[in-house]
Design an enzyme around this catalytic site. Structure first.
Site, PDB file in Angstrom:
ATOM      1  CG  LEU A  95      -1.925  -1.210   1.220  1.00 55.02           C
ATOM      2  CD1 LEU A  95      -2.833  -1.150   2.434  1.00 55.02           C
ATOM      3  CD2 LEU A  95      -2.763  -1.279  -0.060  1.00 55.02           C
ATOM      4  CB  ALA A  99       5.707   5.903  -1.696  1.00 57.40           C
ATOM      5  CB  ALA A 100       2.626   7.095   2.541  1.00 60.81           C
ATOM      6  CG  ASP A 141       4.737   2.400  -4.591  1.00 61.71           C
ATOM      7  OD1 ASP A 141       4.154   1.973  -5.599  1.00 61.71           O
ATOM      8  OD2 ASP A 141       5.050   1.681  -3.625  1.00 61.71           O
TER       9      ASP A 141
HETATM   10  O1  PMV Z   1       6.079  -2.195  -2.928  1.00 59.11           O
HETATM   11  P1  PMV Z   1       4.703  -2.444  -3.492  1.00 59.11           P
HETATM   12  O2  PMV Z   1       4.127  -3.728  -3.054  1.00 59.11           O
HETATM   13  O3  PMV Z   1       3.796  -1.267  -3.272  1.00 59.11           O
HETATM   14  O4  PMV Z   1       4.852  -2.654  -5.087  1.00 59.11           O
HETATM   15  C1  PMV Z   1       5.281  -1.639  -5.945  1.00 59.11           C
HETATM   16  C2  PMV Z   1       4.890  -1.936  -7.348  1.00 59.11           C
HETATM   17  C3  PMV Z   1       5.865  -2.747  -8.199  1.00 59.11           C
HETATM   18  O5  PMV Z   1       5.424  -2.537  -9.543  1.00 59.11           O
HETATM   19  C4  PMV Z   1       5.797  -4.223  -7.864  1.00 59.11           C
HETATM   20  C5  PMV Z   1       7.313  -2.290  -8.055  1.00 59.11           C
HETATM   21  C6  PMV Z   1       7.618  -0.919  -8.647  1.00 59.11           C
HETATM   22  O6  PMV Z   1       8.728  -0.405  -8.386  1.00 59.11           O
HETATM   23  O7  PMV Z   1       6.775  -0.364  -9.377  1.00 59.11           O
END
Ligand code: PMV
Length: 310
Positions: A95, A99-100, A141
């Protein structure tokens, strides 16, 4: 207005990827939107620019967070603030908690330094924190968190940033998010997929391409208010993720459970693997949330886009 008199708060939303995780790493588009839950950074004035962390964190966790924070702080001119964090997001469940956190700290630091906190600038600085956490993420993200709106995101080849196009929804876009089991770190799942892709590039390339097409079609469906078409795109995307080896029995069970409860579409979201988050697209998710909570499932609903009830 006296800038110092305004409370120093920065919010970073968690995210869900509606369509296109993993293939986004290979340059295909992904459709992602912000959750109403996230991380809040709050600050008081201080001599030094510093991050206060709970004592429950391990030494490596503290070192990682402090290093990432200081990287962003330097880019913002190290304003004199002591920053604390509050998170509403489960960690490492797909989720976008890191990044948040990066976006929350960056917003606050830019505000404290008296600098513009435009989505673009927030994304630029937050990326530097994300690199500490993830190495070379696709950037979907932190860009979704910084933009705070539904976007179709496309990575610039070789970069952890890319282009975000706003996707407008004439209808409320609501999802149920359910959490299932535990999962490996994203880095590990992405690396294992890269090995399979390197071994069988043509086959994996076709699947990534297919997912990218489904993501673009899904974005068009959103803009046309065709939520059934979006739901179908999500179901197809789930099948393609399973073909890539990214799903598992606990995730599949929840996908079918959400469909059984009336979801227009359901799929894993984020990196997937042994567990993580599953999303279901619902016109009205609350009855399904109530039912699942009663059964002990960790879940909540969130509106990702579209008009909101007053
Ligand atoms: O870390 P997560 O589970 O939110 O996944 C990010 C999304 C991916 O495409 C799997 C990785 C990326 O860097 O975009």
């Amino acid at each position: 207005m006296d800038r110092q008199a305004t409370p120093l708060v920065g919010f970073g939303a968690g995210k869900v990827i509606l369509l296109g995780e993993h293939s986004v790493v290979y340059g295909h588009p992904a459709l992602a939107g912000p959750l109403s839950y996230g991380v809040t950074a709050r600050a008081v004035k201080s001599k030094r620019c510093q991050l206060t962390l709970p004592s429950t964190l391990s030494r490596p966790q503290r070192a990682l967070l402090t290093g990432a924070f200081q990287r962003a702080a330097r880019l913002c001119g190290s304003p004199g603030v002591r920053v604390g964090l509050e998170s509403e997001l489960p960690l490492s469940m797909g989720l976008g908690s890191s990044a948040a956190l990066s976006v929350a700290c960056t917003r606050l630091l830019l505000k404290a330094a008296g600098r513009r906190d435009s989505a673009r600038e927030v994304a630029r600085v937050a990326l530097e924190m994300e690199k500490e956490f993830h190495g070379t993420p696709s950037g979907v993200d932190h860009t979704t968190s910084a933009e705070e709106r539904l976007i179709l995101y496309k990575r610039t080849p070789g970069e952890s940033s890319g282009k975000a196009k706003a996707v407008k929804s004439p209808r409320p876009l609501k999802v149920l998010v359910a959490l299932v089991g535990e999962r490996s770190p994203t880095k590990k799942t992405v690396a294992a997929l890269r090995e399979r892709q390197a071994r069988w590039p043509a086959r994996y390339g076709r699947l990534f391409q297919q997912i990218g097409t489904v993501a673009s079609e899904g974005a068009k469906a959103v803009e046309a208010g065709e939520l059934e078409a979006l739901g179908d795109a999500m179901n197809v995307n789930q099948g393609l993720l399973a073909a890539l080896g990214l799903s598992s029995p606990p995730l599949e069970d929840m996908v079918y459970r959400l469909r059984g409860l009336g979801a227009l579409g359901a799929k894993l979201t984020g990196a997937g693997g042994d567990g993580g988050a599953v999303i279901g697209l619902f016109l009205e998710p609350e009855p399904a949330v109530a039912k699942l909570l009663q059964l002990g499932v960790r879940c909540f609903s969130s509106q990702l886009a579209g008009p909101r009830a007053l």
